[in-house]
Scaffold this motif. Structure first.
Motif, short mmCIF file in Angstrom:
data_model
loop_
_atom_site.label_atom_id
_atom_site.label_comp_id
_atom_site.label_asym_id
_atom_site.label_seq_id
_atom_site.Cartn_x
_atom_site.Cartn_y
_atom_site.Cartn_z
N ASP A 118 14.20 14.36 0.16
CA ASP A 118 13.64 12.97 0.65
C ASP A 118 12.14 12.61 0.28
N GLU A 119 11.99 11.47 0.28
CA GLU A 119 10.54 11.09 0.06
C GLU A 119 10.04 9.94 0.99
N SER A 120 8.42 9.89 0.94
CA SER A 120 7.87 8.95 1.41
C SER A 120 6.87 8.25 0.36
N SER A 121 6.56 7.08 0.51
CA SER A 121 5.46 6.60 -0.33
C SER A 121 4.28 6.63 0.09
N GLY A 122 4.02 6.56 1.52
CA GLY A 122 2.78 6.59 2.20
C GLY A 122 2.26 5.44 1.92
N ASN A 391 6.84 -2.81 9.84
CA ASN A 391 8.18 -2.78 9.70
C ASN A 391 8.90 -1.36 9.29
N GLY A 392 8.08 -0.42 9.79
CA GLY A 392 8.41 0.81 9.18
C GLY A 392 7.79 1.35 8.12
N ALA A 393 6.96 0.48 7.44
CA ALA A 393 6.22 1.03 6.20
C ALA A 393 4.74 1.17 6.61
N VAL A 394 3.97 1.84 5.91
CA VAL A 394 2.68 2.01 6.39
C VAL A 394 1.65 1.50 5.19
N VAL A 395 1.00 0.46 5.49
CA VAL A 395 -0.04 -0.45 4.57
C VAL A 395 -1.40 0.12 4.90
N ALA A 396 -2.09 0.39 3.85
CA ALA A 396 -3.68 0.84 3.77
C ALA A 396 -4.45 -0.24 3.22
N PRO A 397 -5.66 -0.14 3.83
CA PRO A 397 -6.62 -1.27 3.10
C PRO A 397 -6.78 -0.59 1.59
N ASP A 398 -6.84 0.63 1.37
CA ASP A 398 -7.29 1.05 -0.03
C ASP A 398 -6.53 0.59 -0.88
N VAL A 399 -4.92 0.31 -0.59
CA VAL A 399 -3.95 -0.29 -1.60
C VAL A 399 -4.29 -1.68 -2.03
N VAL A 400 -4.78 -2.36 -0.80
CA VAL A 400 -5.36 -3.75 -1.06
C VAL A 400 -6.32 -3.65 -1.92
N ARG A 401 -7.41 -2.87 -1.82
CA ARG A 401 -8.66 -2.60 -2.48
C ARG A 401 -8.34 -2.62 -4.10
N ASP A 402 -7.20 -1.73 -4.35
CA ASP A 402 -6.89 -1.48 -5.77
C ASP A 402 -6.24 -2.81 -6.16
N VAL A 403 -5.40 -3.72 -5.33
CA VAL A 403 -5.16 -5.01 -5.94
C VAL A 403 -6.29 -5.49 -6.39
N ARG A 453 -2.35 -15.81 -3.84
CA ARG A 453 -1.74 -15.11 -3.02
C ARG A 453 -0.20 -14.49 -3.25
N GLY A 454 0.47 -15.41 -4.05
CA GLY A 454 1.61 -14.57 -4.51
C GLY A 454 1.47 -13.30 -5.31
N ALA A 455 0.52 -13.22 -6.13
CA ALA A 455 0.14 -12.28 -7.05
C ALA A 455 -0.22 -11.02 -6.00
N VAL A 456 -0.89 -11.11 -5.03
CA VAL A 456 -1.44 -10.22 -4.17
C VAL A 456 -0.11 -9.49 -3.57
N VAL A 457 0.66 -10.14 -3.34
CA VAL A 457 2.01 -9.70 -2.59
C VAL A 457 2.73 -9.05 -3.34
N ALA A 458 3.17 -9.50 -4.72
CA ALA A 458 3.88 -8.86 -5.77
C ALA A 458 3.20 -7.47 -6.31
N GLU A 459 1.62 -7.46 -6.24
CA GLU A 459 1.16 -6.23 -6.73
C GLU A 459 1.34 -5.17 -5.56
N LEU A 460 1.03 -5.50 -4.39
CA LEU A 460 1.41 -4.69 -3.13
C LEU A 460 2.41 -4.02 -3.09
N ASP A 466 7.60 1.39 0.11
CA ASP A 466 7.95 1.14 1.44
C ASP A 466 7.69 -0.17 1.80
N PHE A 467 6.54 -0.59 1.63
CA PHE A 467 6.18 -2.02 1.88
C PHE A 467 7.16 -3.15 1.26
N SER A 468 7.28 -2.96 -0.11
CA SER A 468 8.51 -3.70 -0.70
C SER A 468 9.70 -3.86 0.32
N ASN A 469 10.07 -2.70 0.58
CA ASN A 469 11.48 -2.60 1.14
C ASN A 469 11.28 -3.13 2.70
#
Length: 527
Positions: A118-122, A391-403, A453-460, A466-469
């Motif tokens: 099984d997997e997790s994307s973290g 909602n069960g997903a883990v969201v980190a500020p680092d991934v927002v930074r990457d966006v 705004r839309g581009a940020v969410v799409a890229e995240l 997990d966040f997308s799901n």
């Protein structure tokens, strides 16, 4: 005791368990009150044995110990706790990502049969696969069956489990279904409210529906008026994130029991469980500052901890100097051992023998009457790695930074960012993604806040599956919001007062209004 004697005792106990473990009664024997010191000691002995086995048989762990100058044998002359503290902690970055899956397995290879992946994307968005062998899966299955058996004995009607966790490769959904199929009637639905309603309408009111999912899904489900919920008998079990007592009280209007489980794909899906006793204790802590001060670090972390009970026969759980939980799975059957694994959650353990005098001295001795299990308590304060749960997903500020760094216009326009997790007046947990614009951002060529705004969410969503799901399955009214704030306004108005930027906020409902959050734009479910 000497190493040979200890390992012989562990072997004899495990042979007994292996012979009789399929019987729920044997599990109950291991959890019987009055033998807490025996469970505690045997669990540490098992962890000792498993750590030394990993040092001998797991190529990656052998190399990991050599890098840190540690011997393959523990010096336990000063006690097992002291010996374990000399071993290096492992986590995804320091261990998992550095060696291949076979190198992290016993004897450097994967079994040909019986392995489930099984997997997790973290928080990074890069999927991480976790391999589980047949013996490990059987142990997990039996423990889940035991927990379910304890619950089902008290149910007034035949149980019918509705598994509304995310299905597919994610660990929880698939393992829950595999574990409970033999024990009960179960339908694996996923987080689909329409299908839950349809199933309950089809099967009627002659069952006790045990609904398993994430807290936001459960709350949204019971706000659906297509069913008269008062006609149904319902029990709820949740995982993936914590719950406020306000949220629990709301769900309890529809379900007579609402209990959570603590686990992680990195380790196991069911490390600890909430019990009636642990929930009552948590509520007492929330209401009594003296009790909170005596037992928790709520004042330091600003968070009311979740309170679980766990079996020390299966897990050795420590707290490091940073307040993070470090977990060793004591079983030797795991094909990919976890020795002092740091999942970067804050927490600590309190044994029942230490809890009892605190409850008596603070006037809460009556709570002890609810303690059916004398298992130790795990106080859990959430993530320590600057991540938030959504909602069960883990969201980190680092991934927002990457966006931000991946878009030239954003990179020039944005000063910094912040993930703001807050509870609204209705008890729903919300995620707000806030960006502070640089002082001269209004004149940045090519920057369009509305389009961004839309581009940020799409890229995240592209970076974190997990966040997308989670966005796709989120209840109505709980989709993430995104806003760009002029320099030093809104939630950034007090920036600059501290040496370091704050990238994550956890706010209560009353605090949200103080920060003038712009939640007018809501992320679309599909982009």
């Amino acid at each position: 005791m000497k190493r040979a004697a200890v390992f012989s005792v562990v072997w004899l106990v495990e042979v007994f368990v292996a012979l009789f473990m399929p019987r729920v009664q044997t599990h109950r024997l291991l959890l019987a009150p009055g033998i807490e010191p025996l469970r505690w000691t045997l669990g540490r002995w098992r962890a000792w044995r498993t750590a030394e086995q990993a040092a001998r048989r797991v190529p990656a762990y052998r190399a990991y110990l050599a890098e840190s100058g540690r011997a393959s044998r523990l010096d336990t002359s000063g006690g097992i706790a002291g010996a374990f503290s000399t071993l290096p902690e492992m986590d995804k970055d320091s261990y998992v990502k550095r060696w291949s899956i076979p190198e992290r397995c016993l004897d450097g290879r994967l079994p040909r049969r019986g392995v489930v992946v099984d997997e997790s994307s973290g928080s990074s968005g890069t999927p991480t696969s976790w391999v589980r062998g047949p013996d490990e899966r059987q142990a997990t299955r039996q423990l889940l069956q035991l927990g379910f058996a304890r619950t089902s004995e008290e149910l007034p009607k035949q149980p019918f489990v509705l598994n509304a966790f995310s299905l597919g490769a994610w660990a929880t959904g698939m393992n829950v279904t595999a574990s409970l199929t033999e024990s009960t009637m179960i339908k694996s639905i996923g987080p689909d409210r329409d299908k839950v309603v349809q199933t309950m309408r089809e099967f009627g009111t002659d069952f006790t529906y045990v609904i398993l999912s994430y807290p936001p899904f459960l709350k949204a489900l019971f706000e659906d008026d297509r069913l008269d919920w008062s006609e149904y008998t319902i029990v709820c079990a949740f995982g993936g994130e914590g719950i406020s007592e306000n949220m629990r009280a709301h769900i309890e209007q529809y379900a007579h029991t609402v209990l959570g489980s603590y686990g992680a794909s990195d380790l196991e899906i069911n490390l600890g469980i909430e019990t009636g006793f642990s929930v009552a204790l948590r509520r007492a802590i929330a209401a009594d500052p003296a009790l909170s001060s005596a037992l928790t670090k709520q004042g330091e972390y600003g968070v009311l901890p979740m309170v679980f009970q766990f079996n020390p026969f299966g897990y050795l759980i420590e707290t490091n100097e940073l307040g993070e939980l470090v977990v060793t799975i004591a079983r030797s059957e795991n094909i990919s051992p976890r020795i002092r694994y740091n999942i970067h959650d804050r927490g600590h353990v309190v044994r029942m023998r230490d809890l009892r005098p605190v409850l008596r001295s603070t006037g809460h001795a009556d709570l002890l009457e609810l303690a059916e299990l004398d298992l130790p308590l795990l106080f859990h304060y959430g993530r320590s790695d600057l991540s938030v749960d959504y909602n069960g997903a883990v969201v980190a500020p680092d991934v927002v930074r990457d966006v931000v760094y991946g878009d030239p216009a954003l990179l020039e326009a944005v000063e910094n960012h912040r993930l703001i997790s807050h509870e609204d007046a209705g008890g729903d947990r919300q995620l707000h993604i806030a960006f502070q614009l640089a002082a001269g951002a209004a004149s940045v060529e090519g920057f369009d806040a509305a389009a961004a705004r839309g581009a940020v969410v799409a890229e995240l969503r592209a970076l974190n599956r997990d966040f997308s799901n989670a966005v796709r399955t989120a209840p109505g009214g709980t989709l993430p919001t995104v806003a760009f704030y002029p320099y030093r306004t809104g939630p950034f108005r007090d920036d600059g007062r501290k040496l370091k930027n704050e990238y994550v906020w956890q706010l209560g409902a009353s605090a949200v209004e103080d920060w003038d959050l712009d939640v007018s734009w809501t992320a679309p479910r599909e982009v």
